[in-house]
Motif scaffolding. Sequence first.
Motif, PDB file in Angstrom:
ATOM      1  N   ASN A  78      26.650  31.702  18.897  1.00  0.00           N
ATOM      2  CA  ASN A  78      27.868  32.134  18.203  1.00  0.00           C
ATOM      3  C   ASN A  78      28.454  33.438  18.751  1.00  0.00           C
ATOM      4  O   ASN A  78      29.380  33.997  18.164  1.00  0.00           O
ATOM      5  N   PHE A  79      27.949  33.916  19.881  1.00  0.00           N
ATOM      6  CA  PHE A  79      28.458  35.159  20.478  1.00  0.00           C
ATOM      7  C   PHE A  79      29.878  34.930  20.977  1.00  0.00           C
ATOM      8  O   PHE A  79      30.147  33.970  21.700  1.00  0.00           O
ATOM      9  N   SER A  80      30.792  35.813  20.608  1.00  0.00           N
ATOM     10  CA  SER A  80      32.209  35.591  20.926  1.00  0.00           C
ATOM     11  C   SER A  80      32.703  36.352  22.155  1.00  0.00           C
ATOM     12  O   SER A  80      33.848  36.182  22.561  1.00  0.00           O
ATOM     13  N   GLY A  81      31.867  37.183  22.762  1.00  0.00           N
ATOM     14  CA  GLY A  81      32.285  37.916  23.956  1.00  0.00           C
ATOM     15  C   GLY A  81      32.450  37.001  25.157  1.00  0.00           C
ATOM     16  O   GLY A  81      31.911  35.890  25.197  1.00  0.00           O
ATOM     17  N   LYS A  82      33.200  37.469  26.130  1.00  0.00           N
ATOM     18  CA  LYS A  82      33.430  36.715  27.360  1.00  0.00           C
ATOM     19  C   LYS A  82      32.912  37.507  28.559  1.00  0.00           C
ATOM     20  O   LYS A  82      33.200  38.692  28.698  1.00  0.00           O
ATOM     21  N   VAL A  83      32.178  36.847  29.419  1.00  0.00           N
ATOM     22  CA  VAL A  83      31.669  37.480  30.639  1.00  0.00           C
ATOM     23  C   VAL A  83      32.795  37.495  31.663  1.00  0.00           C
ATOM     24  O   VAL A  83      33.357  36.456  31.999  1.00  0.00           O
ATOM     25  N   VAL A  84      33.125  38.695  32.155  1.00  0.00           N
ATOM     26  CA  VAL A  84      34.200  38.822  33.141  1.00  0.00           C
ATOM     27  C   VAL A  84      33.666  39.120  34.544  1.00  0.00           C
ATOM     28  O   VAL A  84      34.392  38.959  35.513  1.00  0.00           O
ATOM     29  N   ARG A  85      32.391  39.533  34.639  1.00  0.00           N
ATOM     30  CA  ARG A  85      31.793  39.749  35.955  1.00  0.00           C
ATOM     31  C   ARG A  85      30.295  39.496  35.873  1.00  0.00           C
ATOM     32  O   ARG A  85      29.642  39.885  34.911  1.00  0.00           O
ATOM     33  N   PHE A  86      29.765  38.846  36.896  1.00  0.00           N
ATOM     34  CA  PHE A  86      28.370  38.439  36.934  1.00  0.00           C
ATOM     35  C   PHE A  86      27.829  38.748  38.326  1.00  0.00           C
ATOM     36  O   PHE A  86      28.289  38.181  39.310  1.00  0.00           O
ATOM     37  N   PHE A  88      24.133  39.550  40.726  1.00  0.00           N
ATOM     38  CA  PHE A  88      22.678  39.444  40.754  1.00  0.00           C
ATOM     39  C   PHE A  88      22.188  39.672  42.173  1.00  0.00           C
ATOM     40  O   PHE A  88      22.947  39.576  43.128  1.00  0.00           O
ATOM     41  N   ASP A  89      20.900  39.962  42.291  1.00  0.00           N
ATOM     42  CA  ASP A  89      20.315  40.146  43.621  1.00  0.00           C
ATOM     43  C   ASP A  89      19.582  38.873  44.041  1.00  0.00           C
ATOM     44  O   ASP A  89      19.411  37.952  43.247  1.00  0.00           O
ATOM     45  N   SER A  90      19.154  38.819  45.277  1.00  0.00           N
ATOM     46  CA  SER A  90      18.480  37.623  45.790  1.00  0.00           C
ATOM     47  C   SER A  90      16.979  37.627  45.476  1.00  0.00           C
ATOM     48  O   SER A  90      16.318  36.610  45.678  1.00  0.00           O
ATOM     49  N   GLY A  91      16.450  38.715  44.964  1.00  0.00           N
ATOM     50  CA  GLY A  91      15.023  38.800  44.679  1.00  0.00           C
ATOM     51  C   GLY A  91      14.640  38.508  43.242  1.00  0.00           C
ATOM     52  O   GLY A  91      13.470  38.516  42.891  1.00  0.00           O
ATOM     53  N   GLY A  92      15.627  38.275  42.386  1.00  0.00           N
ATOM     54  CA  GLY A  92      15.325  37.969  41.001  1.00  0.00           C
ATOM     55  C   GLY A  92      14.918  39.159  40.159  1.00  0.00           C
ATOM     56  O   GLY A  92      14.189  39.032  39.186  1.00  0.00           O
ATOM     57  N   ARG A  93      15.424  40.330  40.528  1.00  0.00           N
ATOM     58  CA  ARG A  93      15.053  41.533  39.776  1.00  0.00           C
ATOM     59  C   ARG A  93      16.258  42.239  39.145  1.00  0.00           C
ATOM     60  O   ARG A  93      16.085  43.077  38.272  1.00  0.00           O
ATOM     61  N   ILE A  94      17.463  41.915  39.597  1.00  0.00           N
ATOM     62  CA  ILE A  94      18.654  42.601  39.099  1.00  0.00           C
ATOM     63  C   ILE A  94      19.664  41.579  38.618  1.00  0.00           C
ATOM     64  O   ILE A  94      19.943  40.599  39.316  1.00  0.00           O
ATOM     65  N   LEU A  95      20.225  41.840  37.447  1.00  0.00           N
ATOM     66  CA  LEU A  95      21.268  41.002  36.877  1.00  0.00           C
ATOM     67  C   LEU A  95      22.193  41.909  36.094  1.00  0.00           C
ATOM     68  O   LEU A  95      21.758  42.698  35.260  1.00  0.00           O
ATOM     69  N   SER A  96      23.479  41.842  36.405  1.00  0.00           N
ATOM     70  CA  SER A  96      24.454  42.710  35.759  1.00  0.00           C
ATOM     71  C   SER A  96      25.625  41.875  35.273  1.00  0.00           C
ATOM     72  O   SER A  96      26.184  41.055  36.039  1.00  0.00           O
ATOM     73  N   LEU A  97      25.984  42.065  34.017  1.00  0.00           N
ATOM     74  CA  LEU A  97      27.145  41.365  33.450  1.00  0.00           C
ATOM     75  C   LEU A  97      28.104  42.387  32.869  1.00  0.00           C
ATOM     76  O   LEU A  97      27.689  43.369  32.278  1.00  0.00           O
ATOM     77  N   LEU A  98      29.380  42.124  33.031  1.00  0.00           N
ATOM     78  CA  LEU A  98      30.406  42.882  32.335  1.00  0.00           C
ATOM     79  C   LEU A  98      30.974  41.953  31.284  1.00  0.00           C
ATOM     80  O   LEU A  98      31.459  40.863  31.592  1.00  0.00           O
ATOM     81  N   VAL A  99      30.864  42.367  30.027  1.00  0.00           N
ATOM     82  CA  VAL A  99      31.258  41.523  28.905  1.00  0.00           C
ATOM     83  C   VAL A  99      32.425  42.179  28.183  1.00  0.00           C
ATOM     84  O   VAL A  99      32.400  43.359  27.873  1.00  0.00           O
ATOM     85  N   ASP A 100      33.455  41.382  27.916  1.00  0.00           N
ATOM     86  CA  ASP A 100      34.618  41.855  27.172  1.00  0.00           C
ATOM     87  C   ASP A 100      34.508  41.352  25.739  1.00  0.00           C
ATOM     88  O   ASP A 100      34.181  40.225  25.474  1.00  0.00           O
TER      89      ASP A 100
END
Length: 100
Positions: A78-86, A88-100
Motif C-alpha cells: 500500500n506504499f504510495s510513493g513513486k521511485v524516480v531513480r534506481f 545499484f552496483d555490480s557486486g550486490g552491496r549498494i542500492l540507492s533509490l530516490l522516492v517521491d
Amino acid sequence: MDRLKVLSLNVRGLGSAGKSAKLVNELIYLNCDIFLLQETRVSCKKQAEKFEKLWKGECFWSFGIGKSAGVAIIFAPNFSGKVVRFLFDSGGRILSLLVD
C-alpha cells in the motif's frame, strides 16, 4: 502527516521457499512502509521473482554472489510513493533509490 516506518534487516539468505514465505509473513506482521534487506544472497532476477510472487509490493534488487552479498529495498503493497531513480552496483552491496 503520517510517519514513515522503515526497517533494516539482515536476512542471511532467501534461498529456500520456506524461508521466503516465513519472512513475508513476518514483514506483513511488522507493518512497515519500506524494508531494507541485506545479505539476500539473491544473484539473479529468476531468484528474485520467487520472492516477488509472495510479496505484493514493489521490489528493487542489487544482485550479488557470495555469502554476504545481495541487497534489496521492498515497499509495502500500500506504499504510495513513486521511485524516480534506481541505482545499484555490480557486486550486490549498494542500492540507492530516490522516492517521491
